[in-house]
Design an enzyme around this catalytic site. Sequence first.
Site, PDB file in Angstrom:
ATOM      1  CD  GLU A  59      -1.811  -2.371   1.387  1.00 55.64           C
ATOM      2  OE1 GLU A  59      -0.800  -2.642   2.074  1.00 55.64           O
ATOM      3  OE2 GLU A  59      -2.551  -3.255   0.892  1.00 55.64           O
ATOM      4  CB  ALA A  81      10.506  -4.621   7.068  1.00 58.65           C
ATOM      5  CB  VAL A  82       9.152  -6.889   1.730  1.00 56.86           C
ATOM      6  CG1 VAL A  82       8.311  -8.033   1.164  1.00 56.86           C
ATOM      7  CG2 VAL A  82       8.433  -5.561   1.511  1.00 56.86           C
ATOM      8  CB  ILE A  83      10.823 -10.531   6.062  1.00 54.41           C
ATOM      9  CG1 ILE A  83      11.242  -9.205   6.718  1.00 54.41           C
ATOM     10  CG2 ILE A  83      11.741 -11.674   6.508  1.00 54.41           C
ATOM     11  CD1 ILE A  83      11.033  -9.150   8.221  1.00 54.41           C
ATOM     12  CB  THR A  87       5.286 -13.045   2.316  1.00 52.42           C
ATOM     13  OG1 THR A  87       4.342 -13.037   1.252  1.00 52.42           O
ATOM     14  CG2 THR A  87       6.519 -12.276   1.892  1.00 52.42           C
ATOM     15  CG  HIS A  89       2.290 -12.436  -1.377  1.00 54.80           C
ATOM     16  ND1 HIS A  89       1.900 -13.212  -0.324  1.00 54.80           N
ATOM     17  CD2 HIS A  89       1.891 -11.184  -1.073  1.00 54.80           C
ATOM     18  CE1 HIS A  89       1.301 -12.454   0.579  1.00 54.80           C
ATOM     19  NE2 HIS A  89       1.297 -11.227   0.153  1.00 54.80           N
ATOM     20  CG  PHE A 114      12.708   1.771  -2.235  1.00 48.39           C
ATOM     21  CD1 PHE A 114      11.332   1.652  -2.248  1.00 48.39           C
ATOM     22  CD2 PHE A 114      13.474   0.616  -2.244  1.00 48.39           C
ATOM     23  CE1 PHE A 114      10.710   0.417  -2.261  1.00 48.39           C
ATOM     24  CE2 PHE A 114      12.865  -0.635  -2.259  1.00 48.39           C
ATOM     25  CZ  PHE A 114      11.488  -0.736  -2.269  1.00 48.39           C
TER      26      PHE A 114
HETATM   27  N1  INI Z   1       3.762  -6.471   3.760  1.00 46.39           N
HETATM   28  C1  INI Z   1       4.968  -6.004   4.155  1.00 46.39           C
HETATM   29  O1  INI Z   1       5.141  -4.779   4.301  1.00 46.39           O
HETATM   30  N2  INI Z   1       5.994  -6.873   4.404  1.00 46.39           N
HETATM   31  C2  INI Z   1       5.846  -8.226   4.270  1.00 46.39           C
HETATM   32  O2  INI Z   1       6.835  -8.958   4.514  1.00 46.39           O
HETATM   33  C3  INI Z   1       4.588  -8.727   3.858  1.00 46.39           C
HETATM   34  N3  INI Z   1       4.373 -10.135   3.768  1.00 46.39           N
HETATM   35  O3  INI Z   1       5.150 -10.907   4.329  1.00 46.39           O
HETATM   36  O4  INI Z   1       3.402 -10.595   3.169  1.00 46.39           O
HETATM   37  C4  INI Z   1       3.536  -7.811   3.603  1.00 46.39           C
HETATM   38  N4  INI Z   1       2.337  -8.251   3.211  1.00 46.39           N
HETATM   39  C5  INI Z   1       1.158  -7.409   3.245  1.00 46.39           C
HETATM   40  C6  INI Z   1       0.977  -6.560   2.002  1.00 46.39           C
HETATM   41  O5  INI Z   1       1.926  -5.481   2.007  1.00 46.39           O
HETATM   42  C7  INI Z   1      -0.425  -5.937   1.942  1.00 46.39           C
HETATM   43  O6  INI Z   1      -0.616  -5.110   3.058  1.00 46.39           O
HETATM   44  C8  INI Z   1      -1.534  -7.006   1.895  1.00 46.39           C
HETATM   45  O7  INI Z   1      -1.300  -7.916   0.841  1.00 46.39           O
HETATM   46  C9  INI Z   1      -2.914  -6.348   1.678  1.00 46.39           C
HETATM   47  O8  INI Z   1      -2.967  -5.653   0.430  1.00 46.39           O
END
Ligand code: INI
Length: 159
Positions: A59, A81-83, A87, A89, A114
């Site tokens: 978002e 933080a995307v780990i 996930t 995805h 970024f």
């Molecule tokens: N969002 C993150 O910011 N980091 C993550 O590691 C992550 N994982 O692991 O899925 C994550 N997922 C949520 C995504 O950003 C959305 O908020 C969700 O898909 C709803 O649209």
Amino acid sequence: MTLYEGRYVAPSDARFAIVAARFNHFVVDRLVEGALDGLHRHGVEAARVDLAKVPGAWELPLIVDRLARSQKYAAVIALGAVIRGSTPHFDYVAGQAASGAAAAMAASGVPVVFGVLTTDTIEQAVERAGTKAGNKGWEAALTAIEMVDLLAQLGDAKI
Ligand code: INI
């Protein structure tokens, strides 16, 4: 030769926006603290900083874009933080965050920094959020200030 290079000096009227994801907040909150500290230590008082929180990194682009185009901010700092381990995805979320931030910067002409960690493990994320590998939020704040100063120099030079 004329060298243009941003300094870590923010114009006194420059406002900054931080957009932070709540997902993995135990890491992202440290990035926000680091960004606020980096801005503060370089003369940007808290009154000149606005913070918006979004559910996750997916978002970030919508709100980054909205704030970048608002004409209110000299720069926008995206933090998250995307780990990978958390996930299946990872690539979609990380890719959307990165390409969306780049698109917002291109559309607005406002620097979008970024500061989204993309790591394989939680440990790697923690290392970059105020422990042994520094704080990427703090670095993002300095990048924002540098870009704002560079744009000011180029504007003054009427290039
Ligand atoms: N969002 C993150 O910011 N980091 C993550 O590691 C992550 N994982 O692991 O899925 C994550 N997922 C949520 C995504 O950003 C959305 O908020 C969700 O898909 C709803 O649209």
